[in-house]
Motif scaffolding. Structure first.
Motif, PDB file in Angstrom:
ATOM      1  N   PRO A   1       0.669  -1.190   0.123  1.00 45.78           N
ATOM      2  CA  PRO A   1      -0.052   0.175   0.042  1.00 45.78           C
ATOM      3  C   PRO A   1       0.730   1.383   0.028  1.00 45.78           C
ATOM      4  CG  PRO A   1      -0.298  -1.161   1.998  1.00 45.78           C
ATOM      5  CD  PRO A   1       0.484  -2.058   1.102  1.00 45.78           C
ATOM      6  N   PHE A   2       2.120   1.262   0.549  1.00 41.71           N
ATOM      7  CA  PHE A   2       2.879   2.427   0.743  1.00 41.71           C
ATOM      8  C   PHE A   2       3.384   2.823  -0.733  1.00 41.71           C
ATOM      9  CE2 PHE A   2       6.976   4.561   1.763  1.00 41.71           C
ATOM     10  CZ  PHE A   2       6.494   5.728   2.124  1.00 41.71           C
ATOM     11  N   SER A   3       3.757   1.566  -1.505  1.00 42.34           N
ATOM     12  CA  SER A   3       4.535   2.130  -2.767  1.00 42.34           C
ATOM     13  C   SER A   3       3.317   2.635  -3.736  1.00 42.34           C
ATOM     14  CB  SER A   3       4.774   0.423  -3.308  1.00 42.34           C
ATOM     15  OG  SER A   3       5.793   0.015  -2.738  1.00 42.34           O
ATOM     16  N   ASN A   4       2.097   1.894  -3.400  1.00 41.97           N
ATOM     17  CA  ASN A   4       0.933   2.325  -4.249  1.00 41.97           C
ATOM     18  C   ASN A   4       0.641   3.945  -4.019  1.00 41.97           C
ATOM     19  OD1 ASN A   4       0.141   0.148  -6.047  1.00 41.97           O
ATOM     20  ND2 ASN A   4      -0.773  -0.786  -4.132  1.00 41.97           N
ATOM     21  N   VAL A   5       0.623   4.311  -2.771  1.00 38.09           N
ATOM     22  CA  VAL A   5       0.564   5.680  -2.408  1.00 38.09           C
ATOM     23  C   VAL A   5       1.585   6.425  -3.337  1.00 38.09           C
ATOM     24  CG1 VAL A   5       0.804   7.447  -0.591  1.00 38.09           C
ATOM     25  CG2 VAL A   5      -0.573   5.306  -0.074  1.00 38.09           C
ATOM     26  N   ILE A   6       2.866   6.022  -3.286  1.00 37.39           N
ATOM     27  CA  ILE A   6       3.965   6.796  -3.793  1.00 37.39           C
ATOM     28  C   ILE A   6       3.497   6.781  -5.173  1.00 37.39           C
ATOM     29  CG2 ILE A   6       6.473   6.884  -4.459  1.00 37.39           C
ATOM     30  CD1 ILE A   6       6.853   5.455  -1.729  1.00 37.39           C
ATOM     31  N   ILE A   7       3.455   5.939  -5.844  1.00 36.04           N
ATOM     32  CA  ILE A   7       2.939   5.912  -7.445  1.00 36.04           C
ATOM     33  C   ILE A   7       1.815   6.791  -7.688  1.00 36.04           C
ATOM     34  CG2 ILE A   7       1.929   4.343  -9.208  1.00 36.04           C
ATOM     35  CD1 ILE A   7       3.468   1.890  -7.996  1.00 36.04           C
ATOM     36  N   ASP A   8       0.831   6.684  -7.023  1.00 30.98           N
ATOM     37  CA  ASP A   8      -0.395   7.499  -7.167  1.00 30.98           C
ATOM     38  C   ASP A   8       0.082   9.083  -6.909  1.00 30.98           C
ATOM     39  OD1 ASP A   8      -2.009   5.431  -7.591  1.00 30.98           O
ATOM     40  OD2 ASP A   8      -2.723   5.545  -5.508  1.00 30.98           O
ATOM     41  N   PHE A   9       0.933   9.391  -6.135  1.00 29.64           N
ATOM     42  CA  PHE A   9       1.407  10.876  -5.794  1.00 29.64           C
ATOM     43  C   PHE A   9       1.976  11.127  -7.041  1.00 29.64           C
ATOM     44  CE2 PHE A   9       4.650  13.801  -4.330  1.00 29.64           C
ATOM     45  CZ  PHE A   9       4.006  14.520  -3.578  1.00 29.64           C
ATOM     46  N   LEU A  10       3.203  10.679  -7.573  1.00 27.68           N
ATOM     47  CA  LEU A  10       3.788  10.977  -8.739  1.00 27.68           C
ATOM     48  C   LEU A  10       2.949  10.826  -9.940  1.00 27.68           C
ATOM     49  CD1 LEU A  10       6.893   8.873  -8.145  1.00 27.68           C
ATOM     50  CD2 LEU A  10       6.733  11.316  -7.808  1.00 27.68           C
ATOM     51  N   GLN A  11       2.078  10.072 -10.169  1.00 27.55           N
ATOM     52  CA  GLN A  11       1.344   9.910 -11.219  1.00 27.55           C
ATOM     53  C   GLN A  11       0.280  11.336 -11.331  1.00 27.55           C
ATOM     54  OE1 GLN A  11      -0.675   5.968 -11.190  1.00 27.55           O
ATOM     55  NE2 GLN A  11       0.986   5.112 -12.465  1.00 27.55           N
ATOM     56  N   ASN A  12      -0.219  11.564 -10.223  1.00 25.26           N
ATOM     57  CA  ASN A  12      -1.391  12.668 -10.169  1.00 25.26           C
ATOM     58  C   ASN A  12      -0.462  13.917 -10.606  1.00 25.26           C
ATOM     59  OD1 ASN A  12      -3.196  10.924  -9.355  1.00 25.26           O
ATOM     60  ND2 ASN A  12      -2.909  11.583  -6.961  1.00 25.26           N
ATOM     61  N   GLY A  13       0.585  14.182 -10.456  1.00 24.69           N
ATOM     62  CA  GLY A  13       1.654  15.207 -10.960  1.00 24.69           C
ATOM     63  C   GLY A  13       2.184  15.019 -12.194  1.00 24.69           C
ATOM     64  N   GLY A  14       1.947  14.337 -12.897  1.00 21.44           N
ATOM     65  CA  GLY A  14       2.490  13.802 -14.198  1.00 21.44           C
ATOM     66  C   GLY A  14       3.870  13.316 -14.348  1.00 21.44           C
ATOM     67  N   GLY A  15       4.327  12.889 -13.026  1.00 25.62           N
ATOM     68  CA  GLY A  15       5.837  12.756 -13.008  1.00 25.62           C
ATOM     69  C   GLY A  15       6.070  11.263 -13.503  1.00 25.62           C
ATOM     70  N   LEU A  16       4.970  10.505 -13.519  1.00 24.20           N
ATOM     71  CA  LEU A  16       5.139   9.049 -13.960  1.00 24.20           C
ATOM     72  C   LEU A  16       3.894   8.618 -14.631  1.00 24.20           C
ATOM     73  CD1 LEU A  16       6.785   6.416 -13.133  1.00 24.20           C
ATOM     74  CD2 LEU A  16       4.962   6.095 -11.125  1.00 24.20           C
ATOM     75  N   ASP A  17       4.192   7.681 -15.599  1.00 22.72           N
ATOM     76  CA  ASP A  17       3.096   7.419 -16.546  1.00 22.72           C
ATOM     77  C   ASP A  17       1.972   6.541 -15.837  1.00 22.72           C
ATOM     78  OD1 ASP A  17       1.834   5.508 -18.614  1.00 22.72           O
ATOM     79  OD2 ASP A  17       3.312   6.501 -19.999  1.00 22.72           O
ATOM     80  N   LYS A  18       0.728   6.899 -16.171  1.00 20.00           N
ATOM     81  CA  LYS A  18      -0.360   6.406 -15.657  1.00 20.00           C
ATOM     82  C   LYS A  18      -0.413   4.783 -15.647  1.00 20.00           C
ATOM     83  CE  LYS A  18      -2.597  10.036 -14.349  1.00 20.00           C
ATOM     84  NZ  LYS A  18      -3.179  10.506 -13.166  1.00 20.00           N
ATOM     85  N   ALA A  19       0.348   4.309 -16.717  1.00 20.54           N
ATOM     86  CA  ALA A  19       0.250   2.891 -17.020  1.00 20.54           C
ATOM     87  C   ALA A  19       1.014   1.891 -16.021  1.00 20.54           C
ATOM     88  CB  ALA A  19       0.345   2.463 -18.556  1.00 20.54           C
ATOM     89  N   PHE A  20       1.852   2.684 -15.491  1.00 18.38           N
ATOM     90  CA  PHE A  20       2.758   1.967 -14.387  1.00 18.38           C
ATOM     91  C   PHE A  20       2.137   1.450 -13.043  1.00 18.38           C
ATOM     92  CE2 PHE A  20       5.714   1.835 -10.673  1.00 18.38           C
ATOM     93  CZ  PHE A  20       6.891   0.979 -11.237  1.00 18.38           C
ATOM     94  N   HIS A  21       2.301   0.149 -12.705  1.00 18.34           N
ATOM     95  CA  HIS A  21       1.605  -0.173 -11.390  1.00 18.34           C
ATOM     96  C   HIS A  21       2.584  -1.331 -10.986  1.00 18.34           C
ATOM     97  CE1 HIS A  21       0.095  -2.907 -14.719  1.00 18.34           C
ATOM     98  NE2 HIS A  21       0.031  -3.866 -13.837  1.00 18.34           N
ATOM     99  N   LEU A  22       2.162  -1.945  -9.955  1.00 21.82           N
ATOM    100  CA  LEU A  22       3.279  -2.929  -9.417  1.00 21.82           C
ATOM    101  C   LEU A  22       2.637  -4.365 -10.110  1.00 21.82           C
ATOM    102  CD1 LEU A  22       2.971  -2.230  -5.466  1.00 21.82           C
ATOM    103  CD2 LEU A  22       4.548  -1.762  -6.870  1.00 21.82           C
ATOM    104  N   TYR A  23       3.797  -4.800 -11.029  1.00 26.40           N
ATOM    105  CA  TYR A  23       3.530  -5.818 -11.810  1.00 26.40           C
ATOM    106  C   TYR A  23       3.505  -7.199 -10.875  1.00 26.40           C
ATOM    107  CZ  TYR A  23       4.021  -2.320 -15.499  1.00 26.40           C
ATOM    108  OH  TYR A  23       3.864  -1.254 -16.182  1.00 26.40           O
ATOM    109  N   LYS A  24       4.532  -7.125 -10.180  1.00 30.04           N
ATOM    110  CA  LYS A  24       4.829  -8.214  -9.292  1.00 30.04           C
ATOM    111  C   LYS A  24       4.982  -7.682  -7.616  1.00 30.04           C
ATOM    112  CE  LYS A  24       6.064 -11.069 -12.394  1.00 30.04           C
ATOM    113  NZ  LYS A  24       5.300 -12.456 -12.934  1.00 30.04           N
ATOM    114  N   ASN A  25       4.302  -8.502  -7.077  1.00 22.11           N
ATOM    115  CA  ASN A  25       4.227  -8.263  -5.500  1.00 22.11           C
ATOM    116  C   ASN A  25       5.271  -8.645  -4.526  1.00 22.11           C
ATOM    117  OD1 ASN A  25       2.108  -6.223  -5.839  1.00 22.11           O
ATOM    118  ND2 ASN A  25       0.653  -7.854  -5.613  1.00 22.11           N
TER     119      ASN A  25
END
Length: 432
Positions: A130-154
C-alpha cells in the motif's frame, strides 16, 4: 541462556522498542523502494507490453531515489544498533562480573536484534505494497510517472530484499558487537576502555581520505555540469557522511572541549562536560541530524539553483524531501529519547545532591541546544561549499546570490526543526 535473554528483553524494553521503531521504519522504506525498483526493471523487461510509452521512465525516477533512501535506511539501522549497544554498556559489564563470556553477550545481542529484524521485515512486506501504491499515485497525479505503471509483481522477487536485509542487519550487529571485547573485569571502573592507537590512526586516515574524496568530486569542472553535477554532489554528500562517521567523535569532542573552557556560564560548562562524557552515545543522533540537514538541503537548493519549473520534477523532489525529513526526524527523535532515558538516573542523583529542578532542566536544555547547533554547523558549512561549487561550475553565481535569503530561510527552518527534535524529548522526560 534463554532465561538471560528473556530477562534482558524485559529489563531493556525501552531500548528494544527503540530498535524496533528504527528497524520498522527503515525496513518499510527499504521494502517499498526495493519493490518499486524491481517493478521498474520488470517494466523494461516487458517493453511495450507494460503499456508505458517510455518503459525506461520508472527506472529513471526510482533509480535516483533508491540510492538516497537505501543509504539513509542502512545508516539509521547502523546508528540505532550501535547506540543500543552503548546504552547497555554497564549491563554488559555486570554480566561479565556474573560470569558471562564475551561470546554469550554477543549471542544475546544477536538474538534480540535478529528477532526484531524478522518481525519488522515481515511487517514491512505487508505495509510496503500500500505504501508503494501511495507513492505511485502521488507521482502519477503530478504527471511525474506514466499512468500505466503499476506493481506488476508483489512478492515474487521480495526474497532478495528479505535475504539482503537480514544479511545487512547481521553484518551491522557484528560490527556493533566488536566493542564487547573491550569489557574486562579487571577494569570495570574504566567505562571508556583504552583505544588501540593504530586503530585510531587507521580510522582517522580513512576519514581524511573520505573527506578529500568529497572535496575532489566537486572541484573538477567537467564533473559538475548540470545533471552529472547533481549526481557528483550527491556522491560527495555520501563521502562526507562516511568521513563524519569516522572523524565526527574527534571533531565534536574538540568543539565541546572548547565550549567547556570558554563558556562563561556554569550550566554551559556542565552541559559540555555531559556531552564529552557521553560522546560515544550522543554521536549517533548528531550524525542522523547532519545527514537530515545535508539531504534536505540537496533536494531543495540544487533544484532552486537550476530553476526547475517542471511540475513533475517538483513532485519527485517534494516526495524525496518529505520522506527524508519525516524518516530522519523520527529516527533522530527516537535515538535522543533513548539517550535521555538512559540518563534519567543521573537526573535523580543530581536532585538528591541538592540541585533544584530548574537547574537540572536548564542544563539539559542547554545540552540539547549544543547538540543541535553542532549538527547544524557540520552540515551548513558543507552545504554552502557544495552549492557554491555547483553554481560556479554551471555559471549560476548571480542566481545563487539572488537565492541567498531563501537558502538561509530553508536552513533556519532545518535548524529550528533540529532544535525541536532534540528538545521535545528532553522536556517530556524532565516533566515526568
Amino acid at each position: 541462556m534463554f532465561r538471560i535473554i528473556i530477562k534482558q528483553f524485559m529489563a531493556n524494553w525501552n531500548v528494544i522498542i527503540g530498535i524496533f521503531l528504527a528497524l520498522f521504519l527503515s525496513t518499510i522504506l527499504l521494502a517499498s523502494f526495493s519493490l518499486l525498483l524491481i517493478n521498474s526493471i520488470y517494466a523494461i523487461v516487458l517493453g511495450p507490453l507494460s503499456g508505458i510509452k517510455v518503459p525506461e521512465q520508472p527506472i529513471a525516477i526510482f533509480g535516483s531515489l533508491v540510492g538516497i533512501i537505501f543509504f539513509l535506511g542502512l545508516f539509521s539501522i547502523y546508528s540505532t544498533i550501535n547506540l543500543a549497544v552503548r546504552l547497555r554498556w554497564k549491563q554488559f559489564i555486570l554480566l561479565r562480573i556474573l560470569g558471562c563470556t564475551h561470546r554469550k553477550i554477543k549471542l544475546i545481542i544477536f538474538f534480540e536484534t535478529l528477532v526484531i529484524a524478522i518481525v519488522t521485515i515481515g511487517t514491512s512486506l505487508v505495509v510496503s505494497i500500500p505504501f508503494s501504491n501511495v507513492i505511485i499515485d502521488f507521482l502519477q497525479n503530478g504527471g511525474g510517472l506514466d499512468k500505466a505503471f503499476h506493481l506488476y509483481k508483489n512478492f515474487q522477487y521480495q526474497w532478495i530484499y528479505i535475504l539482503a536485509t537480514i544479511f545487512i542487519v547481521i553484518l551491522i550487529t557484528y560490527f556493533a558487537t566488536l566493542q564487547i571485547k573491550k569489557i574486562e573485569i579487571s577494569s570495570i571502573d574504566n567505562f571508556y576502555q583504552k583505544v588501540v592507537w593504530y586503530k585510531s590512526i587507521i580510522r582517522v586516515s580513512l576519514g581524511i581520505v573520505s573527506f578529500l574524496g568529497a572535496i575532489a568530486l566537486t572541484v573538477i569542472p567537467e564533473l559538475m555540469v548540470s545533471g552529472l553535477g547533481e549526481g557528483m554532489v550527491l556522491c560527495a554528500i555520501f563521502c562526507y557522511i562516511i568521513a563524519f562517521g569516522l572523524l565526527g567523535k574527534y571533531l565534536i569532542g574538540a568543539i565541546v572541549f572548547m565550549f567547556q573552557f570558554v563558556g562563561r556560564y556554569y550550566l554551559i560548562r556542565v552541559a559540555s562536560k555531559s556531552i564529552l562524557d557521553n560522546i560515544e552515545k550522543i554521536f549517533f543522533p548528531i550524525a542522523l541530524l547532519v545527514s537530515l540537514s545535508l539531504f534536505v538541503n540537496y533536494t531543495i537548493t540544487i533544484p532552486n539553483l537550476l530553476k526547475i519549473d517542471n511540475s513533475a520534477n517538483i513532485r519527485i523532489i517534494s516526495l524525496l524531501a518529505i520522506i527524508i525529513s519525516v524518516f530522519n526526524s523520527i529516527i533522530a527523535l527516537n535515538d535522543i529519547c533513548q539517550y535521555f532515558l538512559e540518563k534519567k538516573q543521573e537526573f535523580k542523583t543530581l536532585r538528591i545532591l541538592g540541585y533544584c529542578k530548574k537547574t537540572v532542566v536548564s542544563a539539559c536544555l542547554i545540552e540539547g541546544t549544543i547538540i543541535s547547533s553542532i549538527a547544524f554547523l557540520f552540515s551548513v558549512v558543507l552545504t554552502i561549499y557544495f552549492n557554491l561549487q555547483f553554481s560556479s561550475h554551471n555559471g549560476l553565481n548571480n542566481v545563487y546570490s539572488s537565492n541567498l535569503v531563501e537558502f538561509w530561510i530553508i536552513n533556519g527552518a532545518i535548524f529550528v526543526g533540529s532544535i525541536l527534535v532534540t528538545l521535545l524529548p528532553v522536556c517530556f522526560l524532565l516533566k515526568k
